[in-house]
Design a protein around this motif. Sequence first.
Motif, PDB file in Angstrom:
ATOM      1  N   ASP A  50       0.887  -1.174   0.000  1.00 22.86           N
ATOM      2  CA  ASP A  50       0.000   0.000   0.000  1.00 22.86           C
ATOM      3  C   ASP A  50       0.920   1.218   0.000  1.00 22.86           C
ATOM      4  OD1 ASP A  50      -1.755   2.043   0.398  1.00 22.86           O
ATOM      5  OD2 ASP A  50      -2.888   1.057   2.002  1.00 22.86           O
ATOM      6  N   GLU A  52       0.671   4.243   0.046  1.00 23.46           N
ATOM      7  CA  GLU A  52       0.407   5.373   0.934  1.00 23.46           C
ATOM      8  C   GLU A  52       1.098   5.211   2.287  1.00 23.46           C
ATOM      9  OE1 GLU A  52      -3.791   5.837   1.237  1.00 23.46           O
ATOM     10  OE2 GLU A  52      -4.032   6.603  -0.811  1.00 23.46           O
ATOM     11  N   ASN A  53       1.458   3.960   2.616  1.00 23.90           N
ATOM     12  CA  ASN A  53       2.081   3.694   3.911  1.00 23.90           C
ATOM     13  C   ASN A  53       3.614   3.733   3.854  1.00 23.90           C
ATOM     14  OD1 ASN A  53      -0.474   3.289   4.988  1.00 23.90           O
ATOM     15  ND2 ASN A  53      -0.424   1.064   4.610  1.00 23.90           N
ATOM     16  N   PHE A  54       4.175   3.985   2.648  1.00 24.01           N
ATOM     17  CA  PHE A  54       5.626   3.940   2.507  1.00 24.01           C
ATOM     18  C   PHE A  54       6.145   5.199   1.841  1.00 24.01           C
ATOM     19  CE2 PHE A  54       4.281  -0.449   2.866  1.00 24.01           C
ATOM     20  CZ  PHE A  54       5.213  -0.981   3.739  1.00 24.01           C
ATOM     21  N   LYS A  89       3.798  -4.957   5.611  1.00 23.29           N
ATOM     22  CA  LYS A  89       3.737  -3.989   6.715  1.00 23.29           C
ATOM     23  C   LYS A  89       5.063  -3.240   6.872  1.00 23.29           C
ATOM     24  CE  LYS A  89       0.359  -6.692   9.373  1.00 23.29           C
ATOM     25  NZ  LYS A  89       0.109  -7.436  10.642  1.00 23.29           N
ATOM     26  N   GLU A  90       6.170  -3.964   6.615  1.00 27.07           N
ATOM     27  CA  GLU A  90       7.492  -3.353   6.702  1.00 27.07           C
ATOM     28  C   GLU A  90       8.296  -3.746   5.465  1.00 27.07           C
ATOM     29  OE1 GLU A  90       9.648  -3.864  10.410  1.00 27.07           O
ATOM     30  OE2 GLU A  90       7.758  -4.361  11.432  1.00 27.07           O
TER      31      GLU A  90
END
Length: 481
Positions: A50, A52-54, A89-90
């Motif tokens: 996603d 937008e999360n990175f 997630k990471e």
Amino acid sequence: MITKTVAELLSADITLQDVSVKGWVKTFRANRFIALNDGSTINNVQCVVDFENFDEALLKRVTTGAAIHVKGELVESQGKGQSVEIQVKELEVLGDSDPETYPIQPKKHTFEFLRENAHLRTRTNTFSAVMRLRSSLSFAIHKYFNENGFYYMHTPIITGSDAEGAGEMFRVSTLDAKKPPLTEDGDVNYKEDFFGKETNLTVSGQLEAETFAMSLGKVYTFGPTFRAENSNTSRHLAEFWMIEPEVAFMDLAGNMDLAEDFLKSVLGYVLEHNKDDLEFLDKRLQDAEKTLPQAERSSMNLIDKIKFVVDNNFKRVSYTEAIDILRNSKPNKKKKFKFIIKEWGADLQSEHERYLVEKHFKCPVILFDYPANIKAFYMRLNEPDHEGRETVRAMDILFPGIGEMVGGSQREERLEVLKEKMKALDIPEEELWWYLDLRKYGTAVHSGFGLGFERLVMFATGMGNIRDVIPYPRTPQNAEF
């Protein structure tokens, strides 16, 4: 958090758990889908990002060839072509990767180009599959001999003898190449060399293996061998690997039994343990053959060819019978063979061997009792036949698509006969005094065979050039990497 290989992630039932995986980026589509591979399988795991999360700067570093570490949740995939995927997630990029200069882009490359980049070619699906199969075959070979009571021995790489008598050997020397010491006759004085004699890289471990067989019973070698043959064909290497078992108290019939059982076992192993790689290589081969004229296409696909060997009994045929079959065959009578068979004593070529396997007998073939004058000095001499022709207890195993796969023989155990054969070929007794000793002290019937490992890998992978089944090929004018 579970740390897994890609192969483990794709085969394990651990969905809805957080996982950790490291590998190399194959592709990164739409700033969202990463195809990740770590070499453990031909299949990739899809990692869904996603964006937008990175950080945008981080995602720009996720390029083809980059090494990354992904952590996230393994879930059932919503897309086609994969059962699971990782919701990232990471994300960590582990090192630099220059997308402008990285040679292995996600497109089709020629094998010639990939040989020039052999240090990176296993990043491609084809070469990763080939090298995994090579590894599996190697393991299967050791497994077979271990389970059948053989002892593994390491024969010398540096030797003073030419086991094959071909004379195409690489010299090993520490003498000054520009100003070597000379004898009174003007020859190079090898007595001043490191070993005190002329030495070379080995062409075969057979003769040394025979010495161990005559005390340990059943032994095998599996190591590098070298031929200084100035040949640039698709079937020749200057450095290659040989498997050579030797067995005391075993005659030619037992040798044929052993070789057949061995080949069926190791090929059966990869059929069972390398299904994904074989299916990929099989499809690659079928796609390539679609571009060929119908007459040049193989009659069997790759997996069927391997099963053809594993599932069929090998037909045993004397050289004399094979010559009669070939001489009377349609390709020979209509001059379709490149090498026409005219008379007994001809050295069979690949086209003849493949005709016997693929057209006439339609199963793997073992030819035996070859003319003495086309085989090596150490092969056991038979009594002359009714026409006075001399043969030796040699055997060759012929496979579809490739011709000769194995060459072996019952060894000459009679001292006087062996000495006469060496004399006729100008092989000095003092050079092989230790080999002759085996015939003086406790001589007995014994046999063995040799199998060029790369030829077996070619057969199991469907690759057409031997340079593509060894990590770093050594050929004339080429010793890169």
